[in-house]
Design an enzyme around this catalytic site. Sequence first.
Site, PDB file in Angstrom:
ATOM      1  N   ASP A 226      -2.094   0.414  -2.318  1.00  0.00           N
ATOM      2  CA  ASP A 226      -0.800   0.104  -1.248  1.00  0.00           C
ATOM      3  C   ASP A 226       0.359   0.095  -2.358  1.00  0.00           C
ATOM      4  O   ASP A 226       0.674   0.067  -3.576  1.00  0.00           O
ATOM      5  CB  ASP A 226      -1.454  -2.044  -0.998  1.00  0.00           C
ATOM      6  CG  ASP A 226      -0.212  -2.036  -0.449  1.00  0.00           C
ATOM      7  OD1 ASP A 226       1.584  -2.196  -0.182  1.00  0.00           O
ATOM      8  OD2 ASP A 226      -0.305  -3.072   0.463  1.00  0.00           O
ATOM      9  N   ILE A 227       1.570   0.682  -1.698  1.00  0.00           N
ATOM     10  CA  ILE A 227       3.097   1.304  -2.056  1.00  0.00           C
ATOM     11  C   ILE A 227       3.328  -0.296  -2.845  1.00  0.00           C
ATOM     12  O   ILE A 227       4.085  -0.278  -3.332  1.00  0.00           O
ATOM     13  CB  ILE A 227       3.865   1.646  -1.345  1.00  0.00           C
ATOM     14  CG1 ILE A 227       4.182   1.930   0.324  1.00  0.00           C
ATOM     15  CG2 ILE A 227       3.016   3.619  -1.197  1.00  0.00           C
ATOM     16  CD1 ILE A 227       4.434   2.521   0.958  1.00  0.00           C
TER      17      ILE A 227
ATOM     18  N   ASN B 295      -5.348  -9.313   7.610  1.00  0.00           N
ATOM     19  CA  ASN B 295      -3.150 -10.624   8.331  1.00  0.00           C
ATOM     20  C   ASN B 295      -4.384  -9.538   9.595  1.00  0.00           C
ATOM     21  O   ASN B 295      -3.785  -8.259  10.292  1.00  0.00           O
ATOM     22  CB  ASN B 295      -2.564 -10.573   7.886  1.00  0.00           C
ATOM     23  CG  ASN B 295      -2.206 -10.357   6.483  1.00  0.00           C
ATOM     24  OD1 ASN B 295      -2.578 -11.279   5.479  1.00  0.00           O
ATOM     25  ND2 ASN B 295      -1.668  -9.416   5.843  1.00  0.00           N
TER      26      ASN B 295
ATOM     27  N   GLY C 257       1.067 -12.181   9.782  1.00  0.00           N
ATOM     28  CA  GLY C 257       1.287 -12.029   8.253  1.00  0.00           C
ATOM     29  C   GLY C 257       1.264  -9.815   8.381  1.00  0.00           C
ATOM     30  O   GLY C 257       1.804  -9.499   7.454  1.00  0.00           O
ATOM     31  N   GLN C 258       0.927  -9.246   9.630  1.00  0.00           N
ATOM     32  CA  GLN C 258       0.322  -8.300  10.212  1.00  0.00           C
ATOM     33  C   GLN C 258       1.723  -7.535  10.265  1.00  0.00           C
ATOM     34  O   GLN C 258       2.522  -7.739  11.270  1.00  0.00           O
ATOM     35  CB  GLN C 258      -0.472  -8.107  11.434  1.00  0.00           C
ATOM     36  CG  GLN C 258      -1.468  -7.004  11.431  1.00  0.00           C
ATOM     37  CD  GLN C 258      -2.299  -6.429  11.776  1.00  0.00           C
ATOM     38  OE1 GLN C 258      -2.315  -7.436  13.512  1.00  0.00           O
ATOM     39  NE2 GLN C 258      -2.559  -5.152  12.307  1.00  0.00           N
TER      40      GLN C 258
ATOM     41  N   HIS D 216      -6.552  -3.041   9.417  1.00  0.00           N
ATOM     42  CA  HIS D 216      -6.502  -2.711   7.882  1.00  0.00           C
ATOM     43  C   HIS D 216      -6.492  -4.033   6.636  1.00  0.00           C
ATOM     44  O   HIS D 216      -6.518  -5.196   7.265  1.00  0.00           O
ATOM     45  CB  HIS D 216      -5.521  -1.869   6.824  1.00  0.00           C
ATOM     46  CG  HIS D 216      -4.116  -2.882   7.262  1.00  0.00           C
ATOM     47  ND1 HIS D 216      -3.571  -2.950   8.435  1.00  0.00           N
ATOM     48  CD2 HIS D 216      -3.459  -3.778   6.791  1.00  0.00           C
ATOM     49  CE1 HIS D 216      -2.708  -4.126   8.207  1.00  0.00           C
ATOM     50  NE2 HIS D 216      -2.396  -4.585   6.064  1.00  0.00           N
ATOM     51  N   LEU D 217      -7.323  -3.524   5.623  1.00  0.00           N
ATOM     52  CA  LEU D 217      -8.024  -4.931   4.892  1.00  0.00           C
ATOM     53  C   LEU D 217      -7.480  -4.543   3.541  1.00  0.00           C
ATOM     54  O   LEU D 217      -7.700  -3.872   2.777  1.00  0.00           O
ATOM     55  CB  LEU D 217      -9.581  -4.953   4.605  1.00  0.00           C
ATOM     56  CG  LEU D 217     -10.422  -4.954   3.792  1.00  0.00           C
ATOM     57  CD1 LEU D 217     -12.033  -5.509   4.260  1.00  0.00           C
ATOM     58  CD2 LEU D 217     -10.747  -4.728   2.216  1.00  0.00           C
ATOM     59  N   HIS D 218      -6.581  -5.304   3.166  1.00  0.00           N
ATOM     60  CA  HIS D 218      -6.232  -5.811   1.297  1.00  0.00           C
ATOM     61  C   HIS D 218      -7.154  -5.997   0.254  1.00  0.00           C
ATOM     62  O   HIS D 218      -7.986  -7.375   1.057  1.00  0.00           O
ATOM     63  CB  HIS D 218      -5.174  -6.132   1.234  1.00  0.00           C
ATOM     64  CG  HIS D 218      -3.658  -6.198   2.095  1.00  0.00           C
ATOM     65  ND1 HIS D 218      -2.954  -5.403   2.127  1.00  0.00           N
ATOM     66  CD2 HIS D 218      -3.672  -6.377   3.602  1.00  0.00           C
ATOM     67  CE1 HIS D 218      -2.187  -5.194   3.033  1.00  0.00           C
ATOM     68  NE2 HIS D 218      -2.602  -6.010   4.039  1.00  0.00           N
TER      69      HIS D 218
END
Length: 112
Positions: free
Chosen positions: A30-31, A85, A91-92, A98-100
Amino acid sequence: MSSCLFCKIVAGDIPADKIYEDEDVFAFHDIGKQAPHHFLVIPKIHIASLNETNDAALVGKLTLTASKIAKDLGFADEGYRVVMNCNDHGGQTVYHLHLHCLGGRVLSWPPG
């Protein structure tokens, strides 16, 4: 989708710091990292959010891929958090499922 940021990453049109890729999923750092280890795992097909799928196998594969990467990167034993999210209140910000995965430090609860 031609305008989706993550679809462009999967297609190779936008560079990403790739960690893992197979026929179904793509994982990259993740950036905007929120922990020493913070990566995303996404499906290669466009699915806008968790509300838009009933593919249990794919959602499970996202989770198991995160676990594999956490082990490979050496922080699984200390612990990590996996988050999806969903929509605005969740918070998406990118509308591609996607999964964090976050680890490498003690994470507080509740998250925010």
